[in-house]
Design a protein around this motif. Structure first.
Motif, PDB file in Angstrom:
ATOM      1  N   LEU A  14      54.272   7.138  -7.612  1.00 14.36           N
ATOM      2  CA  LEU A  14      55.386   8.190  -7.419  1.00 14.36           C
ATOM      3  C   LEU A  14      54.917   9.477  -6.384  1.00 14.36           C
ATOM      4  O   LEU A  14      53.601   9.647  -6.241  1.00 14.36           O
ATOM      5  N   GLU A  15      55.826  10.245  -5.982  1.00  9.03           N
ATOM      6  CA  GLU A  15      55.436  11.296  -5.034  1.00  9.03           C
ATOM      7  C   GLU A  15      54.442  12.234  -5.633  1.00  9.03           C
ATOM      8  O   GLU A  15      53.186  12.825  -5.147  1.00  9.03           O
ATOM      9  N   GLY A  16      54.862  12.742  -6.933  1.00  7.75           N
ATOM     10  CA  GLY A  16      53.696  13.423  -7.856  1.00  7.75           C
ATOM     11  C   GLY A  16      52.522  12.803  -8.003  1.00  7.75           C
ATOM     12  O   GLY A  16      51.410  13.477  -8.069  1.00  7.75           O
ATOM     13  N   GLU A  17      52.473  11.656  -8.227  1.00  3.41           N
ATOM     14  CA  GLU A  17      51.261  10.866  -8.550  1.00  3.41           C
ATOM     15  C   GLU A  17      50.322  10.889  -7.370  1.00  3.41           C
ATOM     16  O   GLU A  17      49.274  11.093  -7.361  1.00  3.41           O
ATOM     17  N   ARG A  18      50.930  10.628  -6.126  1.00  2.84           N
ATOM     18  CA  ARG A  18      50.518  10.811  -4.963  1.00  2.84           C
ATOM     19  C   ARG A  18      49.551  11.943  -4.608  1.00  2.84           C
ATOM     20  O   ARG A  18      48.459  12.058  -3.953  1.00  2.84           O
ATOM     21  N   MET A  19      50.330  13.125  -4.950  1.00  5.30           N
ATOM     22  CA  MET A  19      49.763  14.589  -4.796  1.00  5.30           C
ATOM     23  C   MET A  19      48.672  14.667  -5.728  1.00  5.30           C
ATOM     24  O   MET A  19      47.662  15.436  -5.022  1.00  5.30           O
ATOM     25  N   LEU A  20      48.695  14.314  -6.975  1.00 10.18           N
ATOM     26  CA  LEU A  20      47.651  14.399  -7.780  1.00 10.18           C
ATOM     27  C   LEU A  20      46.500  13.744  -7.375  1.00 10.18           C
ATOM     28  O   LEU A  20      45.293  13.868  -7.456  1.00 10.18           O
ATOM     29  N   LEU A  21      46.855  12.542  -6.892  1.00  9.70           N
ATOM     30  CA  LEU A  21      45.662  11.736  -6.294  1.00  9.70           C
ATOM     31  C   LEU A  21      44.915  12.381  -5.081  1.00  9.70           C
ATOM     32  O   LEU A  21      43.653  12.261  -5.043  1.00  9.70           O
ATOM     33  N   ASP A  22      45.653  12.772  -4.398  1.00  4.54           N
ATOM     34  CA  ASP A  22      44.888  13.338  -3.114  1.00  4.54           C
ATOM     35  C   ASP A  22      44.122  14.651  -3.474  1.00  4.54           C
ATOM     36  O   ASP A  22      43.119  14.826  -2.968  1.00  4.54           O
ATOM     37  N   GLY A  23      44.690  15.564  -4.716  1.00  5.86           N
ATOM     38  CA  GLY A  23      43.699  16.433  -4.953  1.00  5.86           C
ATOM     39  C   GLY A  23      42.578  15.980  -5.543  1.00  5.86           C
ATOM     40  O   GLY A  23      41.339  16.520  -5.475  1.00  5.86           O
ATOM     41  N   LEU A  24      42.870  15.041  -6.474  1.00  4.27           N
ATOM     42  CA  LEU A  24      41.510  14.373  -7.174  1.00  4.27           C
ATOM     43  C   LEU A  24      40.404  13.863  -6.016  1.00  4.27           C
ATOM     44  O   LEU A  24      39.137  14.006  -6.335  1.00  4.27           O
ATOM     45  N   ILE A  25      41.083  13.057  -4.989  1.00  6.34           N
ATOM     46  CA  ILE A  25      40.100  12.444  -3.928  1.00  6.34           C
ATOM     47  C   ILE A  25      39.450  13.638  -3.254  1.00  6.34           C
ATOM     48  O   ILE A  25      38.130  13.458  -3.177  1.00  6.34           O
ATOM     49  N   THR A  26      39.953  14.708  -2.997  1.00  3.25           N
ATOM     50  CA  THR A  26      39.172  15.754  -2.317  1.00  3.25           C
ATOM     51  C   THR A  26      38.244  16.451  -2.977  1.00  3.25           C
ATOM     52  O   THR A  26      37.173  16.575  -2.548  1.00  3.25           O
ATOM     53  N   GLN A  27      38.640  16.680  -4.409  1.00  4.15           N
ATOM     54  CA  GLN A  27      37.647  17.049  -5.252  1.00  4.15           C
ATOM     55  C   GLN A  27      36.411  16.204  -5.541  1.00  4.15           C
ATOM     56  O   GLN A  27      35.141  16.472  -5.516  1.00  4.15           O
ATOM     57  N   TRP A  28      36.568  15.077  -5.715  1.00  6.85           N
ATOM     58  CA  TRP A  28      35.242  13.823  -5.838  1.00  6.85           C
ATOM     59  C   TRP A  28      34.617  13.803  -4.609  1.00  6.85           C
ATOM     60  O   TRP A  28      33.394  13.582  -4.686  1.00  6.85           O
ATOM     61  N   HIS A  29      35.224  13.666  -3.351  1.00  5.25           N
ATOM     62  CA  HIS A  29      34.779  13.812  -2.231  1.00  5.25           C
ATOM     63  C   HIS A  29      33.657  14.827  -2.235  1.00  5.25           C
ATOM     64  O   HIS A  29      32.675  14.730  -1.491  1.00  5.25           O
ATOM     65  N   GLU A  30      33.865  16.117  -2.312  1.00  5.86           N
ATOM     66  CA  GLU A  30      33.058  17.182  -2.357  1.00  5.86           C
ATOM     67  C   GLU A  30      32.005  17.093  -3.279  1.00  5.86           C
ATOM     68  O   GLU A  30      30.763  17.401  -2.921  1.00  5.86           O
ATOM     69  N   ARG A  31      32.188  16.395  -4.354  1.00  2.65           N
ATOM     70  CA  ARG A  31      31.121  16.381  -5.410  1.00  2.65           C
ATOM     71  C   ARG A  31      30.100  15.346  -5.088  1.00  2.65           C
ATOM     72  O   ARG A  31      29.124  15.388  -5.426  1.00  2.65           O
ATOM     73  N   LEU A  32      30.496  14.176  -4.328  1.00  8.65           N
ATOM     74  CA  LEU A  32      29.705  13.377  -3.930  1.00  8.65           C
ATOM     75  C   LEU A  32      28.708  13.687  -3.066  1.00  8.65           C
ATOM     76  O   LEU A  32      27.665  12.989  -2.787  1.00  8.65           O
ATOM     77  N   SER A  33      28.922  14.856  -2.427  1.00  8.04           N
ATOM     78  CA  SER A  33      27.755  15.546  -1.420  1.00  8.04           C
ATOM     79  C   SER A  33      27.366  16.492  -2.174  1.00  8.04           C
ATOM     80  O   SER A  33      26.591  17.475  -1.294  1.00  8.04           O
ATOM     81  N   SER A  34      27.376  16.772  -3.412  1.00 10.64           N
ATOM     82  CA  SER A  34      27.015  17.939  -4.016  1.00 10.64           C
ATOM     83  C   SER A  34      25.734  17.721  -4.772  1.00 10.64           C
ATOM     84  O   SER A  34      25.628  16.718  -5.720  1.00 10.64           O
ATOM     85  N   ILE A  35      24.708  18.460  -4.424  1.00  7.72           N
ATOM     86  CA  ILE A  35      23.368  18.420  -5.045  1.00  7.72           C
ATOM     87  C   ILE A  35      23.455  18.861  -6.389  1.00  7.72           C
ATOM     88  O   ILE A  35      22.801  18.172  -7.607  1.00  7.72           O
ATOM     89  N   SER A  36      24.422  19.767  -6.772  1.00  7.18           N
ATOM     90  CA  SER A  36      24.415  20.530  -8.122  1.00  7.18           C
ATOM     91  C   SER A  36      25.162  19.143  -9.006  1.00  7.18           C
ATOM     92  O   SER A  36      24.453  19.041 -10.165  1.00  7.18           O
ATOM     93  N   TRP A  37      26.037  18.372  -8.541  1.00  6.93           N
ATOM     94  CA  TRP A  37      26.557  17.165  -9.312  1.00  6.93           C
ATOM     95  C   TRP A  37      25.475  16.290  -9.360  1.00  6.93           C
ATOM     96  O   TRP A  37      25.496  15.396 -10.532  1.00  6.93           O
ATOM     97  N   PHE A  38      24.715  16.008  -8.512  1.00  7.41           N
ATOM     98  CA  PHE A  38      23.787  14.864  -8.276  1.00  7.41           C
ATOM     99  C   PHE A  38      22.847  15.321  -9.720  1.00  7.41           C
ATOM    100  O   PHE A  38      22.387  14.349 -10.476  1.00  7.41           O
ATOM    101  N   MET A  39      22.146  16.501  -9.702  1.00  7.31           N
ATOM    102  CA  MET A  39      21.390  16.960 -10.616  1.00  7.31           C
ATOM    103  C   MET A  39      21.780  16.818 -12.060  1.00  7.31           C
ATOM    104  O   MET A  39      21.159  16.736 -12.948  1.00  7.31           O
ATOM    105  N   ARG A  40      23.253  17.331 -12.126  1.00  5.09           N
ATOM    106  CA  ARG A  40      23.956  17.484 -13.555  1.00  5.09           C
ATOM    107  C   ARG A  40      23.807  16.052 -14.128  1.00  5.09           C
ATOM    108  O   ARG A  40      23.655  15.529 -15.231  1.00  5.09           O
ATOM    109  N   CYS A  41      24.281  14.767 -13.168  1.00  4.64           N
ATOM    110  CA  CYS A  41      24.210  13.408 -13.647  1.00  4.64           C
ATOM    111  C   CYS A  41      22.786  13.030 -14.113  1.00  4.64           C
ATOM    112  O   CYS A  41      22.723  12.224 -15.266  1.00  4.64           O
ATOM    113  N   LEU A  42      22.010  13.447 -13.375  1.00  2.00           N
ATOM    114  CA  LEU A  42      20.659  13.142 -13.539  1.00  2.00           C
ATOM    115  C   LEU A  42      20.215  13.614 -15.079  1.00  2.00           C
ATOM    116  O   LEU A  42      19.734  13.039 -15.764  1.00  2.00           O
ATOM    117  N   ASN A  43      20.211  14.966 -15.000  1.00  2.00           N
ATOM    118  CA  ASN A  43      19.435  15.745 -16.142  1.00  2.00           C
ATOM    119  C   ASN A  43      20.169  15.463 -17.461  1.00  2.00           C
ATOM    120  O   ASN A  43      19.755  15.211 -18.358  1.00  2.00           O
TER     121      ASN A  43
END
Length: 344
Positions: free
Chosen positions: A115-144
């Motif tokens: 649905l349109e609302g679901e598409r908007m939610l997914l776009d926001g999630l993908i943007t957030q996840w994309h940033e985190r996949l290049s984040s050293i802070s998130w890399f270290m969080r998952c490791l530690n």
């Protein structure tokens, strides 16, 4: 006072960072505890396996590592090109290897209409996840987090396992990267727990040398990193950023030196900093020192004291000051004399 990560990590300034984390308890992160008689050596493998697994998921590559008895060092490279090439499905697939993801993402991956609302939610999630996949802070969080949980279960206790958040240093140029990698790779020799590069267990330099000595080294060198071969030597070789001999740090390809030159320099440096071995300061200097114009005394001091010479930034002095000013993290930089010695 500590600084915010956005003031310490900026991929536009440099993709290379040195990170350190230390165990909080007297009980060892790794190694042997003489008081209790228990061995924690197997935990070194936990850390090495986890950083490689996370590197395959995140857009963050490993240049160097050393796992010591109560702390570990990593030199990481944020892979900007890889991050830019990820599709929406790539981002979801990678992130769901770390967390449970989201029901909307699962629906999208299954090919169901949104649905349109679901598409908007997914776009926001993908943007957030994309940033985190290049984040050293998130890399270290998952490791530690994973290492802390496993260690606490094994020790049958609760509470903090790490003494605090990880410390990071931005490596702004070739000299800083080279000195930091050397500092990390020589940790066991400097600490007196290894007497050669080959016996420096759980370090990147040992892994690189083992890959060279492998009968499959030609396959490892010639096969692209996207290959899914299960050959163990190949996996080890491709898990580390390669030396590509590029002219400068911003080439965004690999480590800007030739491995043969790095190996010559680290062997020379390792012999010189060991008090029970003959040094080579008076003999012919390694090629890299001549090319970079670094004096032997300044280089050896850096190889022994790099972590203490600087605070959150290392590089040419004017670049360090500009980084500080740009990120509003104060006017004073630590390491002026050390920087000028490495950048004649």
């Amino acid at each position: 006072m500590t600084s915010a990560r956005r003031q310490l990590i900026d991929v536009n300034a440099t993709p290379f960072y040195h990170v350190i984390n230390r165990c909080v308890r007297r009980a060892f992160l790794c190694g042997d505890d003489k008081l209790s008689g228990r061995s924690y050596e197997h935990r070194r493998g936990w850390i090495v396996d986890k950083i490689k697994a996370l590197s395959a998921i995140f857009c963050i590559n490993i240049c160097a590592y050393a796992v010591m008895s109560n702390h570990y060092h990593l030199v990481l490279k944020i892979d900007v090109d890889k991050a830019k090439s990820l599709t929406q499905k790539d981002i979801i697939s990678r992130w769901c290897q770390i967390t449970k993801g989201h029901a909307i993402a699962t629906k999208y991956m299954n090919g169901d209409a949104l649905l349109e609302g679901e598409r908007m939610l997914l776009d926001g999630l993908i943007t957030q996840w994309h940033e985190r996949l290049s984040s050293i802070s998130w890399f270290m969080r998952c490791l530690n987090e994973e290492i802390a949980r496993k260690a606490n279960r094994e020790d049958e206790c609760k509470g903090a396992f790490w003494e605090g958040r990880f410390k990071s240093q931005a490596l702004l140029d070739e000299q800083a990267l080279l000195a930091c990698m050397m500092y990390v790779d020589l940790n066991p020799i400097r600490a007196g727990i290894a007497d050669s590069l080959q016996s420096s267990d759980f370090t990147s330099i040992q892994e690189r040398i083992d890959s060279l000595n492998s009968p499959n080294r030609l396959l490892a060198i010639s096969t692209p990193q996207t290959d899914s071969s299960t050959n163990q030597a190949h996996i080890h070789h491709k898990s580390l950023v390669q030396f590509d001999g590029a002219a400068h740090l911003n080439a965004q390809v690999g480590i800007p030196f030739h491995f043969a030159d790095y190996l010559e320099l680290i062997d020379w440096t390792g012999r010189a900093i060991r008090f029970d071995k003959k040094g080579y300061i008076d003999n012919q200097r390694p090629k890299l020192l001549n090319e970079l114009g670094i004096a032997p005394d300044a280089w050896l001091t850096s190889a022994k004291e790099f972590r203490r010479q600087y605070s959150g930034i290392s590089g040419r002095w004017d670049s360090m000051c500009a980084f500080k000013k740009q990120h509003n993290s104060g006017k004073w930089c630590k390491g002026k004399a050390s920087s000028q010695a490495l950048h004649p």
